[in-house]
Scaffold this motif. Structure first.
Motif, PDB file in Angstrom:
ATOM      1  N   HIS A  52       0.844  -1.190   0.000  1.00 51.97           N
ATOM      2  CA  HIS A  52       0.000   0.000   0.000  1.00 51.97           C
ATOM      3  C   HIS A  52       0.887   1.250   0.000  1.00 51.97           C
TER       4      HIS A  52
ATOM      5  N   LEU B  70       0.813   3.978   1.502  1.00 57.52           N
ATOM      6  CA  LEU B  70       1.100   4.602   2.791  1.00 57.52           C
ATOM      7  C   LEU B  70       1.847   3.666   3.732  1.00 57.52           C
ATOM      8  N   CYS B  71       2.255   2.536   3.231  1.00 55.45           N
ATOM      9  CA  CYS B  71       3.098   1.634   4.003  1.00 55.45           C
ATOM     10  C   CYS B  71       4.543   2.057   3.750  1.00 55.45           C
TER      11      CYS B  71
ATOM     12  N   SER C  23      -6.180  17.380   7.217  1.00 57.41           N
ATOM     13  CA  SER C  23      -6.332  15.936   7.429  1.00 57.41           C
ATOM     14  C   SER C  23      -5.016  15.278   7.802  1.00 57.41           C
TER      15      SER C  23
ATOM     16  N   THR D 136      -5.675  12.348  10.260  1.00 52.50           N
ATOM     17  CA  THR D 136      -6.250  11.210   9.543  1.00 52.50           C
ATOM     18  C   THR D 136      -5.170  10.470   8.761  1.00 52.50           C
ATOM     19  N   THR D 137      -4.304  11.234   8.088  1.00 54.24           N
ATOM     20  CA  THR D 137      -3.223  10.616   7.320  1.00 54.24           C
ATOM     21  C   THR D 137      -2.255   9.894   8.239  1.00 54.24           C
TER      22      THR D 137
ATOM     23  N   LEU E 188      -2.822   8.553  11.135  1.00 55.73           N
ATOM     24  CA  LEU E 188      -3.425   7.313  11.614  1.00 55.73           C
ATOM     25  C   LEU E 188      -3.414   6.246  10.521  1.00 55.73           C
ATOM     26  N   SER E 189      -3.618   6.662   9.267  1.00 56.55           N
ATOM     27  CA  SER E 189      -3.551   5.719   8.152  1.00 56.55           C
ATOM     28  C   SER E 189      -2.131   5.178   7.995  1.00 56.55           C
TER      29      SER E 189
ATOM     30  N   VAL F 277      -1.567   2.552  10.680  1.00 55.77           N
ATOM     31  CA  VAL F 277      -2.227   1.279  10.373  1.00 55.77           C
ATOM     32  C   VAL F 277      -1.439   0.509   9.317  1.00 55.77           C
ATOM     33  N   ARG F 278      -1.025   1.190   8.260  1.00 56.45           N
ATOM     34  CA  ARG F 278      -0.258   0.529   7.203  1.00 56.45           C
ATOM     35  C   ARG F 278       1.119   0.108   7.709  1.00 56.45           C
TER      36      ARG F 278
ATOM     37  N   ASN G  47      -1.551  11.286  -2.814  1.00 59.14           N
ATOM     38  CA  ASN G  47      -2.337  10.472  -1.878  1.00 59.14           C
ATOM     39  C   ASN G  47      -1.710   9.101  -1.624  1.00 59.14           C
TER      40      ASN G  47
END
Length: 230
Positions: free
Chosen positions: A25, A27-28, A44, A47-48, A50-51, A54-55, A223
């Motif tokens: 991904h 964002l990994c 954001s 939000t980014t 936190l994404s 997660v990744r 993105n």
């Protein structure tokens, strides 16, 4: 010796570093990394971040997630806090290096959410400014600490912080275009190129992910996934 005939000398301090696969991904990101997320209020950034967390967990699960913020208590509020769904541990100041040495071997994430890094105390031995420098530099590299630095303006992170960053996430619709020439130097792009990349972000919450730590994927992605520059 690798497949290209290059002699490789293993660095035991970096044996636990991880690089995402080419099809991971967007964002990994590699671990450890120092990521600067820059954009005004409502961009954001949280939000980014936190994404990203997660990744990053998918690549290597975090053992600890630490949060520094001017309003850390409200950020962790179980009902309304932005980090209420994440098991974060609060930090008021940059801890001594021994704090991180005791966690060596673990996978740690430090989130600096709107922390005032330009006016860190220079009192004490070591002072907060030195501890910040050591944390983002030595600790990140040698103790597998990933750091997310979040600020509303480019100058909100002082030069010594920006020089330690491996990735930049910029929110063109929440940044002053007059700052492009200054930002371009920090992200290793010509100002005209960066201006074109800003123009390519047409949606309100579009962002540019600029990677200065090569991982085999494109250097600039909108993105995190849309390639705009290799």
């Amino acid at each position: 010796m690798d497949s290209k005939g290059v002699i490789v000398v293993p660095n035991k301090e970096k044996e636990d570093h991880k690089t995402p696969s080419l099809d991971a991904h967007g964002l990994c990101l590699a671990q450890p990394s120092v990521v600067f997320l820059c954009g005004g209020t409502g961009a954001s950034k949280t939000t980014t971040a936190l994404s990203l967390a997660v990744r990053g967990y998918e690549l290597q699960p975090w053992d600890n997630i630490f949060l520094m913020s001017p309003s850390v208590e409200s950020a962790m509020d179980p009902k309304t806090g932005e980090y209420r769904l994440v098991n974060v541990q609060p930090l008021k100041v940059f801890p001594q290096i021994q704090f991180w040495k005791e966690k060596k071997g673990q996978k740690n994430l430090l989130i600096l959410d709107d922390v005032d890094l330009t006016h860190l105390s220079t009192r004490g031995d070591p002072c907060q400014r030195i501890l910040c420098d050591r944390t983002l530099g030595y600790v990140s590299t040698h103790m597998n600490l990933t750091v997310y630095v979040m600020n509303q303006t480019w100058v909100g992170a002082p030069p010594f912080v920006r020089k330690l960053c491996t990735h930049f996430i910029l929110y063109p619709n929440r940044l002053d275009r007059a700052s492009i020439p200054y930002i371009s130097k920090g992200v290793m792009l010509h100002k005209d190129t960066l201006r074109q990349l800003f123009d390519a972000c047409v949606e309100p919450y579009d962002f540019l992910l600029i990677t200065l730590k090569p991982d085999g994927r494109a250097m600039v992605r909108i993105n995190g996934h849309r390639v705009v520059r290799n």
